[in-house]
Each structure stands twice: as structure tokens, then as C-alpha cells.
Scaffold this motif. Structure first.
Motif, mmCIF file in Angstrom:
data_model
loop_
_atom_site.group_PDB
_atom_site.id
_atom_site.type_symbol
_atom_site.label_atom_id
_atom_site.label_comp_id
_atom_site.label_asym_id
_atom_site.label_seq_id
_atom_site.Cartn_x
_atom_site.Cartn_y
_atom_site.Cartn_z
ATOM 1 N N SER A 94 16.319 36.795 37.337
ATOM 2 C CA SER A 94 16.639 38.022 38.080
ATOM 3 C C SER A 94 15.858 38.103 39.383
ATOM 4 C CB SER A 94 16.335 39.247 37.205
ATOM 5 O OG SER A 94 17.057 39.194 35.997
ATOM 6 N N LEU A 95 14.561 37.838 39.325
ATOM 7 C CA LEU A 95 13.752 37.900 40.543
ATOM 8 C C LEU A 95 14.133 36.805 41.528
ATOM 9 C CD1 LEU A 95 10.170 38.768 39.208
ATOM 10 C CD2 LEU A 95 11.864 40.286 40.258
ATOM 11 N N ALA A 96 14.479 35.621 41.017
ATOM 12 C CA ALA A 96 14.842 34.518 41.911
ATOM 13 C C ALA A 96 16.141 34.815 42.662
ATOM 14 C CB ALA A 96 14.977 33.234 41.112
ATOM 15 N N VAL A 97 17.136 35.338 41.958
ATOM 16 C CA VAL A 97 18.415 35.638 42.609
ATOM 17 C C VAL A 97 18.216 36.697 43.688
ATOM 18 C CG1 VAL A 97 20.716 36.630 42.268
ATOM 19 C CG2 VAL A 97 19.823 34.964 40.640
ATOM 20 N N ASN A 98 17.464 37.744 43.398
ATOM 21 C CA ASN A 98 17.240 38.792 44.392
ATOM 22 C C ASN A 98 16.403 38.283 45.562
ATOM 23 O OD1 ASN A 98 16.983 41.703 45.336
ATOM 24 N ND2 ASN A 98 14.844 41.177 44.979
ATOM 25 N N MET A 99 15.388 37.454 45.269
ATOM 26 C CA MET A 99 14.456 37.012 46.303
ATOM 27 C C MET A 99 15.090 36.017 47.262
ATOM 28 S SD MET A 99 10.737 35.204 45.708
ATOM 29 C CE MET A 99 11.477 33.789 44.883
ATOM 30 N N LEU A 100 15.996 35.173 46.781
ATOM 31 C CA LEU A 100 16.513 34.076 47.595
ATOM 32 C C LEU A 100 17.862 34.359 48.247
ATOM 33 C CD1 LEU A 100 15.520 31.059 45.302
ATOM 34 C CD2 LEU A 100 14.372 31.871 47.368
ATOM 35 N N THR A 101 18.469 35.500 47.970
ATOM 36 C CA THR A 101 19.745 35.831 48.612
ATOM 37 C C THR A 101 19.598 37.058 49.508
ATOM 38 O OG1 THR A 101 20.407 37.142 46.670
ATOM 39 C CG2 THR A 101 21.160 34.857 46.773
ATOM 40 N N TYR A 102 20.448 37.111 50.523
ATOM 41 C CA TYR A 102 20.467 38.258 51.412
ATOM 42 C C TYR A 102 21.912 38.756 51.501
ATOM 43 C CZ TYR A 102 19.447 41.314 55.336
ATOM 44 O OH TYR A 102 19.286 42.418 56.137
ATOM 45 N N VAL A 103 22.156 39.941 50.936
ATOM 46 C CA VAL A 103 23.529 40.468 50.854
ATOM 47 C C VAL A 103 23.638 41.800 51.581
ATOM 48 C CG1 VAL A 103 24.094 39.262 48.713
ATOM 49 C CG2 VAL A 103 22.951 41.482 48.597
ATOM 50 N N ASN A 104 22.903 41.923 52.675
ATOM 51 C CA ASN A 104 22.897 43.154 53.469
ATOM 52 C C ASN A 104 22.448 44.322 52.593
ATOM 53 O OD1 ASN A 104 23.762 41.706 55.731
ATOM 54 N ND2 ASN A 104 25.901 41.926 55.143
ATOM 55 N N ASP A 105 23.230 45.408 52.584
ATOM 56 C CA ASP A 105 22.833 46.569 51.783
ATOM 57 C C ASP A 105 23.719 46.744 50.552
ATOM 58 O OD1 ASP A 105 25.117 47.172 53.147
ATOM 59 O OD2 ASP A 105 24.524 49.219 53.682
ATOM 60 N N LEU A 106 24.486 45.723 50.182
ATOM 61 C CA LEU A 106 25.396 45.812 49.036
ATOM 62 C C LEU A 106 24.677 45.337 47.773
ATOM 63 C CD1 LEU A 106 28.707 44.532 50.674
ATOM 64 C CD2 LEU A 106 27.892 46.882 50.392
ATOM 65 N N VAL A 107 24.000 46.262 47.141
ATOM 66 C CA VAL A 107 23.215 45.906 45.975
ATOM 67 C C VAL A 107 24.081 45.395 44.835
ATOM 68 C CG1 VAL A 107 23.242 48.233 45.013
ATOM 69 C CG2 VAL A 107 21.337 46.695 44.469
ATOM 70 N N TRP A 108 25.336 45.853 44.755
ATOM 71 C CA TRP A 108 26.192 45.440 43.646
ATOM 72 C C TRP A 108 26.487 43.937 43.681
ATOM 73 C CZ3 TRP A 108 30.872 43.123 44.444
ATOM 74 C CH2 TRP A 108 31.452 43.251 45.701
ATOM 75 N N VAL A 109 26.444 43.338 44.887
ATOM 76 C CA VAL A 109 26.640 41.894 44.971
ATOM 77 C C VAL A 109 25.456 41.171 44.332
ATOM 78 C CG1 VAL A 109 26.936 39.930 46.528
ATOM 79 C CG2 VAL A 109 28.042 42.122 47.048
ATOM 80 N N MET A 110 24.261 41.667 44.584
ATOM 81 C CA MET A 110 23.088 41.075 43.938
ATOM 82 C C MET A 110 23.148 41.267 42.431
ATOM 83 S SD MET A 110 19.972 42.016 42.440
ATOM 84 C CE MET A 110 19.562 43.620 43.109
ATOM 85 N N VAL A 111 23.566 42.442 41.980
ATOM 86 C CA VAL A 111 23.702 42.710 40.543
ATOM 87 C C VAL A 111 24.723 41.766 39.919
ATOM 88 C CG1 VAL A 111 24.502 44.417 38.860
ATOM 89 C CG2 VAL A 111 22.966 45.115 40.714
ATOM 90 N N PHE A 112 25.830 41.549 40.629
ATOM 91 C CA PHE A 112 26.853 40.614 40.154
ATOM 92 C C PHE A 112 26.276 39.205 40.000
ATOM 93 C CE2 PHE A 112 29.961 37.362 41.445
ATOM 94 C CZ PHE A 112 30.868 37.475 40.404
#
Length: 382
Positions: A94-112
Motif C-alpha cells: 500500500s505504501l509503495a503504490v502511493n509513494m511511487l505513483t503520481y495521480v494528481n488529486d484523484l485519490v480513487w485511482v491510487m485506491v484502485f
């Protein structure tokens, strides 16, 4: 389903648990420093959202899997420590996916991406030593899916880890990561051959691309000095759950990933480092399934051959036993009831014609030797 559930098998051996614990501590500390000192650009609440998503997905899928397999959930029965150890892989992913991606302000993409990363462990699995185990690197796969489905998404920018560091301190972060990562992989994950093959192969592909396509060799090699590359090398590609353990298997995995990265980059495909890793994991999964099918087929053929050999041996033994019994009976008859001197052989049972042409003496038993057409019948004097 049986009313009693079997106990859950240990999820990891102690050495792997220790490695996961240290991975989790390292990535947690990096996130804390990232949001307070280094300059992480995602909102500070997103790591908590990512962790809540990963934990929930992991627990729900484990409950469903345990019910389908008729066993107790792996987080049950171990107390608080066992429950925390169960969540270590989801914590890291979970921390790696959030830390290494940049999806602007669309948090649902990170959740996906987190859901895909954690869920892939239950979907993409292959038989390893008699057990189904996931073969796709979870964090890498979640990031690769985000990059494929959302072209506007990107990887965290290079300055993401050293934005507020200067005066030579920007080299301190990769130096710490390399030192801690090398110690971790050398002592616990035992993936140093993979690291050497990956780093050496990466340098080689940069040189080859420069010679074949006239690209900048220094620029290709310079990527190896970035924090993202160092993190990937020490904390992602070395995942012990999705990489081979043998020396040559590690070399093939690391070198193959570097070679595929070179091919994808030569084809102008961005973020090839994540796609190359996913492709190599997929190739390894296909190899594991193929090896399992071939192994089972060979085992079935061996069993069939053993059954035929056993049947033939039984038939031979029965025939030999029958022959031995017949020989024993014949010898006993000859010893207990000899034919009189000069008597013809009287087959048993004696037919009326035989009795008329060659009568046995009164009180004589039938001689077991069979008669032939050329046997001379010698009358026996009564």
C-alpha cells in the motif's frame, strides 16, 4: 464443506517474516521523512487511505479464501503479533503504490491501484512445491496497471525524494537506502545474485542501446544514480515471494528484466522498468505452470508403467506358481503310484477305448503321462 476447519499453514518462514518486518519499518520511516523533510507531493492523508484500503482488501480476501479452502484464516490464532505479521505484505504494498505513483488529486485511482496490487496475490498464482503461490510482484503490478489504464498518470518525479536537500545531502538518501537494502537482501532475502544481474544487465543495455540506436550512454547510466532506481533495486525487484531462490534463477530474472527494459525503452515505451518486471513475472508464472503440468504428466506415466509392470510380474508369478504346483503333483503321483513294468501309459481319466486297447492292471492307478497317436499300446497280462 467440513464443519471443522483445518489449521492454517504458516504463511512465511521466520527469515522471510523478519525481512518483511524490516521492509515495512524501512518504508514507513521513509514515508515519515518524506512528508516531513524530503518533499513528498501527495497529500499527507493518502498514506493512511492507502493503508486502510490495503488492510481491508487483504483481510476480506483472506476470509473468503479461508472459507473456500476450508481452513482457518491465517490472521487467527496468533494474537496481536500474528495479526500484525499477516498485514506486513499489505502494509508494504500500500505504501509503495502511493509513494511511487503520481495521480494528481484523484485519490480513487491510487485506491484502485492498491486494490489491484493486493488482490493480484489471489488471482495470479502458480504451483510452487505443491502449493499455489502468487508470482506477480504486487506493488509493481498495481503501478503498471495504473500506468496502462490511466495514461495521464505518472511515476513520482525524481526530485520527489530530495526536493529539500542540498549541499551534498541529496546523496545521503540513496546512500542510506543502498546500505540498508544491501544488508537486508544479503542476510535475509538472499537475493544478491538477482541484484547483481539486474544492475549489471541495466548498465549493459544502456551501452548496447547507445551503440545500436545512438542514444546517450551517460544519460542511460545516470538513471542508476537516482533514488527511484535505488529503491526499485533494493526494495521492489527483490521481493522474495515473487522471485526465484536459486542462483541461476535469480540471474535469469534480474538479467531478463534488464534486457526487457532495454527493448521497451528502445521502442519508446515509457516507464519500461515496471512493465519489464511485470512481463518477467508473467513469464516465470507461465514457466511454473508448464513445469507443474509436465511434472504431473510424467508422474501419471510413471504410475501407469509401474501398474503394468506390477500386473505382468503378478501374472508371471502366478504362472510360475501353477507350473511349480503341477510339477510337484506329478512328482508326488509318480512316487506314490508307479506304473507296472511293461505297462502302457494310461492317461487320466482313462477312456473306454483306451481301457479296451490297453487295460491297466487290476488295482493299478492311472499313469499321468499323456498318450499320443504314435504311442504303442502293449497289452498287460491280467
Amino acid at each position: 464443506m467440513s464443519a471443522t476447519k483445518t489449521a492454517a499453514a504458516p504463511r512465511h518462514n521466520p527469515k522471510v517474516v523478519t525481512a518483511l518486518r524490516r521492509f515495512a519499518i524501512s518504508i514507513s520511516v521513509l514515508n515519515i521523512f518524506g512528508y516531513t523533510v524530503l518533499g513528498f507531493e501527495q497529500p499527507w492523508t493518502w498514506p493512511f487511505i492507502a493503508l486502510a484500503t490495503g488492510y481491508t482488501t487483504e483481510i476480506l480476501l483472506e476470509i473468503l479464501g479461508a472459507r473456500a479452502e476450508g481452513r482457518a484464516p491465517r490472521f487467527a490464532g496468533g494474537g496481536v503479533k500474528g495479526f500484525m505479521e499477516f498485514l506486513l505484505p499489505a502494509h508494504i504494498t500500500s505504501l509503495a503504490v502511493n509513494m511511487l505513483t503520481y495521480v494528481n488529486d484523484l485519490v480513487w485511482v491510487m485506491v484502485f491501484g492498491v486494490i489491484v496490487a493486493v488482490g493480484t496475490k489471489w488471482v495470479l498464482r502458480a504451483p510452487v512445491k505443491g502449493r499455489l503461490r502468487h508470482f506477480m510482484n504486487p506493488s509493481n503490478f498495481g503501478i503498471a496497471v495504473i500506468l496502462l489504464l490511466f495514461p495521464w498518470a505518472s511515476i513520482a518525479p525524481p526530485y520527489h525524494f530530495t526536493e529539500y536537500l542540498d549541499g551534498g545531502f541529496d546523496w545521503l538518501v540513496p546512500a542510506i537506502i543502498i546500505t540498508l537494502g544491501t544488508m537486508l537482501n544479503a542476510k535475509l532475502t538472499e537475493r544478491m545474485w538477482l541484484i547483481l544481474a539486474w544492475v549489471g544487465g541495466f548498465a549493459l543495455q544502456a551501452v548496447v542501446r547507445g551503440l545500436l540506436f545512438d542514444t546517450s550512454i551517460p544519460a542511460g547510466l545516470a538513471m542508476m544514480s537516482g533514488v527511484a532506481f535505488v529503491l526499485f533495486t533494493n526494495y521492489m525487484i527483490t521481493d522474495p515471494g515473487t522471485t526465484p531462490s536459486s542462483k541461476w534463477g535469480q540471474i535469469a530474472f534480474g538479467g531478463g528484466t534488464a534486457a526487457l527494459y532495454g527493448v521497451l525503452t528502445a521502442m519508446s515505451i515509457a516507464y519500461g522498468i515496471f512493465f519489464a518486471t511485470a512481463l518477467v513475472c508473467a513469464i516465470r508464472g507461465a514457466f511454473l505452470w508448464t513445469a507443474d503440468v509436465v511434472s504431473k504428466k510424467r508422474a501419471e506415466e510413471a504410475l501407469a508403467l509401474a501398474a503394468v509392470t506390477h500386473s505382468v510380474a503378478q501374472a508371471d508369478a502366478a504362472a510360475q506358481a501353477q507350473a511349480d504346483a503341477t510339477q510337484a503333483v506329478t512328482a508326488a503321483d509318480a512316487a506314490g503310484c508307479p506304473c507296472p513294468a511293461g505297462a502302457c501309459a494310461c492317461p487320466a481319466p482313462v477312456t473306454a477305448a483306451d481301457a479296451a486297447g490297453c487295460p491297466c492292471p487290476a488295482g493299478a492307478c492311472a499313469c499321468p503321462a499323456p498318450m499320443t497317436a504314435d504311442t504303442e499300446k502293449i497289452p498287460v497280462t491280467a
